[in-house]
Design a protein around this motif. Sequence first.
Motif, PDB file in Angstrom:
ATOM      1  N   ALA A 333       0.840  -1.204   0.000  1.00 26.83           N
ATOM      2  CA  ALA A 333       0.000   0.000   0.000  1.00 26.83           C
ATOM      3  C   ALA A 333       0.872   1.249   0.000  1.00 26.83           C
ATOM      4  CB  ALA A 333      -0.918  -0.012   1.220  1.00 26.83           C
ATOM      5  N   ARG A 334       1.926   1.223   0.825  1.00 23.76           N
ATOM      6  CA  ARG A 334       2.833   2.380   0.905  1.00 23.76           C
ATOM      7  C   ARG A 334       3.596   2.535  -0.421  1.00 23.76           C
ATOM      8  NH1 ARG A 334       3.443   7.063   2.819  1.00 23.76           N
ATOM      9  NH2 ARG A 334       5.581   7.719   3.189  1.00 23.76           N
ATOM     10  N   ALA A 335       3.977   1.413  -1.020  1.00 31.44           N
ATOM     11  CA  ALA A 335       4.701   1.470  -2.297  1.00 31.44           C
ATOM     12  C   ALA A 335       3.810   2.090  -3.371  1.00 31.44           C
ATOM     13  CB  ALA A 335       5.145   0.061  -2.712  1.00 31.44           C
ATOM     14  N   ASP A 336       2.538   1.776  -3.342  1.00 30.30           N
ATOM     15  CA  ASP A 336       1.596   2.380  -4.301  1.00 30.30           C
ATOM     16  C   ASP A 336       1.535   3.894  -4.104  1.00 30.30           C
ATOM     17  OD1 ASP A 336       0.995  -0.045  -5.393  1.00 30.30           O
ATOM     18  OD2 ASP A 336      -0.936  -0.283  -4.367  1.00 30.30           O
ATOM     19  N   GLY A 339       5.347   5.289  -4.918  1.00 26.44           N
ATOM     20  CA  GLY A 339       5.958   4.933  -6.204  1.00 26.44           C
ATOM     21  C   GLY A 339       7.316   4.258  -6.036  1.00 26.44           C
ATOM     22  N   GLU A 340       7.700   4.018  -4.780  1.00 26.98           N
ATOM     23  CA  GLU A 340       9.000   3.342  -4.552  1.00 26.98           C
ATOM     24  C   GLU A 340       8.833   1.831  -4.680  1.00 26.98           C
ATOM     25  OE1 GLU A 340      11.458   5.537  -1.114  1.00 26.98           O
ATOM     26  OE2 GLU A 340       9.423   4.948  -0.593  1.00 26.98           O
ATOM     27  N   PRO A 341       9.914   1.103  -5.002  1.00 28.45           N
ATOM     28  CA  PRO A 341       9.800  -0.363  -5.065  1.00 28.45           C
ATOM     29  C   PRO A 341       9.599  -0.961  -3.666  1.00 28.45           C
ATOM     30  CG  PRO A 341      12.022   0.353  -5.653  1.00 28.45           C
ATOM     31  CD  PRO A 341      11.229   1.590  -5.419  1.00 28.45           C
ATOM     32  N   PRO A 342       8.834  -2.072  -3.581  1.00 27.09           N
ATOM     33  CA  PRO A 342       8.492  -2.648  -2.273  1.00 27.09           C
ATOM     34  C   PRO A 342       9.705  -2.987  -1.391  1.00 27.09           C
ATOM     35  CG  PRO A 342       7.180  -3.643  -3.994  1.00 27.09           C
ATOM     36  CD  PRO A 342       8.153  -2.765  -4.689  1.00 27.09           C
ATOM     37  N   HIS A 343      10.818  -3.415  -1.983  1.00 23.08           N
ATOM     38  CA  HIS A 343      11.947  -3.802  -1.108  1.00 23.08           C
ATOM     39  C   HIS A 343      12.479  -2.596  -0.334  1.00 23.08           C
ATOM     40  CE1 HIS A 343      14.460  -2.155  -4.327  1.00 23.08           C
ATOM     41  NE2 HIS A 343      15.521  -2.300  -3.556  1.00 23.08           N
TER      42      HIS A 343
END
Length: 355
Positions: A333-336, A339-343
């Motif tokens: 959700a935060r990555a969405d 716009g940062e990659p999940p890792h």
Amino acid sequence: MNHAAAATHALSIRDLEPREGYARLIEAKDEQTGLHALISIHSLQRGPAAGGCRMFNYARIEDAIYDVERLSRGMTYKNAAAELPLGGGKSVIIGDPKTQKTPELMRAFGAFIEHLAGNYYTAEDVGVSPQDMANVAESTSYVAGLDGGEFASGDPSPVTARGVFLCLKQTLKHGLGTDDLSGKTIAIQGLGHVGMSLAGMLHKAGAKLIVSDINDETVRLAETEFGATVVSPDEILHQDADVFAPCAMGGVLTADAIDRLKVRFVVGAANNQLADETCGQRLQDRGILYAPDYIVNGGGIVNVAMEILKISDPSYRENRISGLATTLEQVFARADETGEPPHMVADRLIERRLA
Ligand code: NAD
């Protein structure tokens, strides 16, 4: 623990300078048994450090230090991701596990752990078995992953597989709006302890499986038991599937491999899947949703933690395992949003838990 066994080892123990940001790096040598071992404690912020012991024939002490520190930091993140009251640590024994491992050497290693008086708990990792841990336990009580005893947790792999399964469903739910596995195709690399158990769960949930292993026997078993399609180790990365599940070794997501993937999601048990930091961004650029490995594979350490913390209530395990999928959803959700990659989002989230 047998204190007499601990007392017979005249270990030479000294602190080395740890890398910046790490709590301690300790080296032990024992002439009598040939033990040469390192313990890295990355963080004690959340509790005593916990992480397995690896035995490997490192060519140079620098390689062993690099490995133990990298792995120990990884344990801080993994333990925090699983919301365990444990810090991060790891140990390595330098030597060939096939030819140099003896019960006496493992007992000397136990005496080394005992010296740290509960700041570090060990368990199995590559090159080390439950039987070795039983030998370690003769010299220290700060050991888990035992086969017997009141809180013995045994093989963590089925619990790890269950965590991977729940995280895989969560990833599908995030990406597709449904976690229904029927008719979905999952490409599994590696049908070892975790991969085979995961394959069973996915098959039961109605997924189609494409599998690969360097061991012919295990792939044939998956073929007959689960109707899996078998492909060669070279081909598994490039299958038309919904999910790629790396369950063999680390470093498989290289730039070249990512460019050839034909899946929408990567969710698997292997440690350190990204070959380097740029690979997480590369997956994102290709529109592939990556579930960070140390969240997905946290089930094993949850199992081990119950032994360390002396917890027998199975709901503790179940809550922590389902918590992995909750943490994963927070990351997605935060990555969405950013716009940062999940890792990268995962690291940031865990660092906030540690702060
Ligand atoms: P394992 O050794 O039982 O299984 C690994 C399997 O991968 C073996 O069957 C092996 O033959 C196969 N393999 C090796 N190279 C391969 C290749 N090139 N292509 C296809 N298959 C290959 O290990 P495991 O316990 O199942 O763990 C799998 C991964 O998950 C490892 O990276 C491990 O570090 C990680 N992990 C395991 C646990 C756990 O509870 N066991 C917990 C956390 C992370």
